[in-house]
Design a protein around this motif. Sequence first.
Motif, PDB file in Angstrom:
ATOM      1  N   LEU A 177       1.022   9.021  -6.345  1.00  0.00           N
ATOM      2  CA  LEU A 177       1.093  10.614  -5.716  1.00  0.00           C
ATOM      3  C   LEU A 177       2.630  10.853  -6.214  1.00  0.00           C
ATOM      4  CD1 LEU A 177       0.068  11.067  -2.217  1.00  0.00           C
ATOM      5  CD2 LEU A 177      -1.639  11.061  -3.927  1.00  0.00           C
TER       6      LEU A 177
ATOM      7  N   GLY B  82       0.858  -0.997   0.082  1.00  0.00           N
ATOM      8  CA  GLY B  82      -0.038  -0.317   0.229  1.00  0.00           C
ATOM      9  C   GLY B  82       0.050   1.256   0.077  1.00  0.00           C
TER      10      GLY B  82
ATOM     11  N   LEU C 190      -0.536  14.449   1.916  1.00  0.00           N
ATOM     12  CA  LEU C 190      -1.378  13.302   1.334  1.00  0.00           C
ATOM     13  C   LEU C 190      -0.831  12.746   1.587  1.00  0.00           C
ATOM     14  CD1 LEU C 190      -2.891  14.615  -2.206  1.00  0.00           C
ATOM     15  CD2 LEU C 190      -4.113  14.504  -0.252  1.00  0.00           C
ATOM     16  N   VAL C 191       0.139  11.905   2.209  1.00  0.00           N
ATOM     17  CA  VAL C 191       0.955  10.396   1.933  1.00  0.00           C
ATOM     18  C   VAL C 191       0.816  10.597   3.266  1.00  0.00           C
ATOM     19  CG1 VAL C 191       3.435   9.552   2.668  1.00  0.00           C
ATOM     20  CG2 VAL C 191       2.279  10.626   0.549  1.00  0.00           C
TER      21      VAL C 191
ATOM     22  N   ILE D  33      -6.191   6.810   7.496  1.00  0.00           N
ATOM     23  CA  ILE D  33      -6.542   5.899   6.702  1.00  0.00           C
ATOM     24  C   ILE D  33      -6.151   4.702   6.601  1.00  0.00           C
ATOM     25  CG2 ILE D  33      -7.874   5.130   4.122  1.00  0.00           C
ATOM     26  CD1 ILE D  33      -8.100   8.276   3.922  1.00  0.00           C
ATOM     27  N   GLN D  34      -4.801   4.796   6.529  1.00  0.00           N
ATOM     28  CA  GLN D  34      -4.261   3.227   6.795  1.00  0.00           C
ATOM     29  C   GLN D  34      -4.027   2.755   5.775  1.00  0.00           C
ATOM     30  OE1 GLN D  34      -4.886   1.541  10.344  1.00  0.00           O
ATOM     31  NE2 GLN D  34      -3.744   3.221  11.825  1.00  0.00           N
ATOM     32  N   VAL D  35      -4.066   3.218   4.365  1.00  0.00           N
ATOM     33  CA  VAL D  35      -4.326   2.502   3.490  1.00  0.00           C
ATOM     34  C   VAL D  35      -3.322   0.717   3.101  1.00  0.00           C
ATOM     35  CG1 VAL D  35      -3.743   2.119   0.522  1.00  0.00           C
ATOM     36  CG2 VAL D  35      -4.532   3.955   2.057  1.00  0.00           C
TER      37      VAL D  35
ATOM     38  N   VAL E 299       0.847   4.346  -3.038  1.00  0.00           N
ATOM     39  CA  VAL E 299       0.291   5.198  -3.127  1.00  0.00           C
ATOM     40  C   VAL E 299       1.702   6.566  -3.303  1.00  0.00           C
ATOM     41  CG1 VAL E 299      -0.312   6.605  -0.490  1.00  0.00           C
ATOM     42  CG2 VAL E 299      -1.276   4.089  -1.053  1.00  0.00           C
TER      43      VAL E 299
ATOM     44  N   ILE F 235      -1.995  11.378   5.363  1.00  0.00           N
ATOM     45  CA  ILE F 235      -3.257  11.293   5.812  1.00  0.00           C
ATOM     46  C   ILE F 235      -3.498  10.095   5.220  1.00  0.00           C
ATOM     47  CG2 ILE F 235      -5.468  11.775   4.573  1.00  0.00           C
ATOM     48  CD1 ILE F 235      -4.806  15.397   4.329  1.00  0.00           C
ATOM     49  N   LEU F 236      -3.336   9.068   3.339  1.00  0.00           N
ATOM     50  CA  LEU F 236      -3.542   7.868   3.498  1.00  0.00           C
ATOM     51  C   LEU F 236      -3.130   7.100   3.809  1.00  0.00           C
ATOM     52  CD1 LEU F 236      -3.724   8.690  -0.015  1.00  0.00           C
ATOM     53  CD2 LEU F 236      -5.706   8.514   0.996  1.00  0.00           C
ATOM     54  N   LEU F 237      -1.641   7.375   4.568  1.00  0.00           N
ATOM     55  CA  LEU F 237      -1.052   6.235   5.071  1.00  0.00           C
ATOM     56  C   LEU F 237      -1.098   6.070   6.445  1.00  0.00           C
ATOM     57  CD1 LEU F 237       2.645   6.356   2.592  1.00  0.00           C
ATOM     58  CD2 LEU F 237       0.713   4.463   2.661  1.00  0.00           C
TER      59      LEU F 237
END
Length: 69
Positions: free
Chosen positions: A13, A5, A54-55, A62-64, A9, A57-59
């Motif tokens: 990005l 993930g 964004l990295v 949100i824990q993608v 990501v 927030i997503l990692l």
Amino acid sequence: MPDWGPVFVAVALFVLLTPGVLIQIPGKNRVVEFGTFQTSGLSVIVHTLIYFTLVCILLLAIQVHMYIA
């Protein structure tokens, strides 16, 4: 199984937020320019801050996660 993930990501990005490829904030003549293939120092700093945000927030929030067997 490794977690892919963060790799996907980060790469997606990086490609999307490379200054001048799709979008440039701030542009040379306008605030936002599309597909100019040009960049500036200020644009690199702005895109770096957007990328980092964004990295995070997503990692982290949100824990993608992506597990590929």
